[in-house]
Enzyme design. Sequence first.
Site, mmCIF file in Angstrom:
data_model
loop_
_atom_site.group_PDB
_atom_site.id
_atom_site.type_symbol
_atom_site.label_atom_id
_atom_site.label_comp_id
_atom_site.label_asym_id
_atom_site.label_seq_id
_atom_site.Cartn_x
_atom_site.Cartn_y
_atom_site.Cartn_z
ATOM 1 N N GLU A 94 0.809 -1.225 0.000
ATOM 2 C CA GLU A 94 0.000 0.000 0.000
ATOM 3 C C GLU A 94 0.839 1.270 0.000
ATOM 4 O O GLU A 94 0.309 2.372 -0.160
ATOM 5 C CB GLU A 94 -0.957 -0.016 1.197
ATOM 6 C CG GLU A 94 -2.048 -1.074 1.018
ATOM 7 C CD GLU A 94 -2.984 -1.193 2.204
ATOM 8 O OE1 GLU A 94 -2.636 -0.706 3.297
ATOM 9 O OE2 GLU A 94 -4.067 -1.790 2.036
ATOM 10 N N GLU A 125 7.448 -21.548 8.166
ATOM 11 C CA GLU A 125 7.679 -20.645 9.292
ATOM 12 C C GLU A 125 8.750 -21.180 10.245
ATOM 13 O O GLU A 125 9.299 -20.447 11.056
ATOM 14 C CB GLU A 125 6.392 -20.379 10.059
ATOM 15 C CG GLU A 125 5.896 -21.534 10.902
ATOM 16 C CD GLU A 125 4.780 -21.085 11.858
ATOM 17 O OE1 GLU A 125 4.934 -21.329 13.052
ATOM 18 O OE2 GLU A 125 3.782 -20.502 11.398
#
Length: 311
Positions: A94, A125
């Site tokens: 963004e 992860e």
Amino acid sequence: MTSMSNYGDLRAELETLTTEAFRPELSEIDRLPTLEIARLMNGEDATVPTAVAAQLPLIAAAIDGIAERMARGGRLVYAGAGTAGRLGVLDASECPPTFNTDPTRVVGLIAGGPTALSTSIEGAEDSKELAAADLDALALTADDTVVGVSASGRTPYAVGAVEHARSHGALTVGLSCNAHSPLAAAADHGIEVVVGPELLTGSTRLKSGTAQKLVLNMLSTITMIRLGKTYGNLMVDVRASNEKLRARSRRIVALATGASDEEIEQALAATDGEVKNAILTILGEVDGPTAARLLEESQGHLRAALAKASG
């Protein structure tokens, strides 16, 4: 293959984490009316900003470090797995439309790569090595900042990213939702927003995710304010890439200058639609090329360029 003893160790570790704690008082939540569940959830969410507030001095210190390095050409890199990784990618994605940043300046890394945005990548992860490889692909410098994001504060990918970045001289931030986390301990700036046990046991996309979103909003937005990407609270570096943003560009110039529609159109035409430059031509009473030169000399800070124009 992970042994049963390792699973036992991990289970014991998870049971010490606030974010994983079980709340017996909510054990009948599935029997409540929908509105009552919504009220409970809303009440939980309302506690998150207070938890963030407790960390504001640490957040501000991290932002000053990030902005100082980005002003020298450094990058802001988020690294996380699962929800934490997705929030980092969201925040990074963004920045170009909001602040007209180069897409390479704010980067979101998620364990398992882009596929992990919509699909669970088993085991990604758990790998510190994967984090190191992802960062090596970016060729880190001492002007970069790496923000490891993990609700538990123990996710190997996030901890590994911070450790690897620090070994390369980059600034590091560890954002966790548990106190005394390995992630915060590994980073130059440890930020631990302790939101407490979740409504659904261990579902850290809830309060923990909200807390991470709020902090990431601060890291990127206030860094951009420090870098001169705004004029007051106006997004003067917005990129007019569609009709809505073109209309917003005109409105921002109007709010900043009070000029007529005709003046605004002329100013935007003279500056190839660059909002910051257009404002400078009107308020500084200079032409387009002069506005561009003054902004370049002022490292993009409109207030500084205005002072030079009227000086």
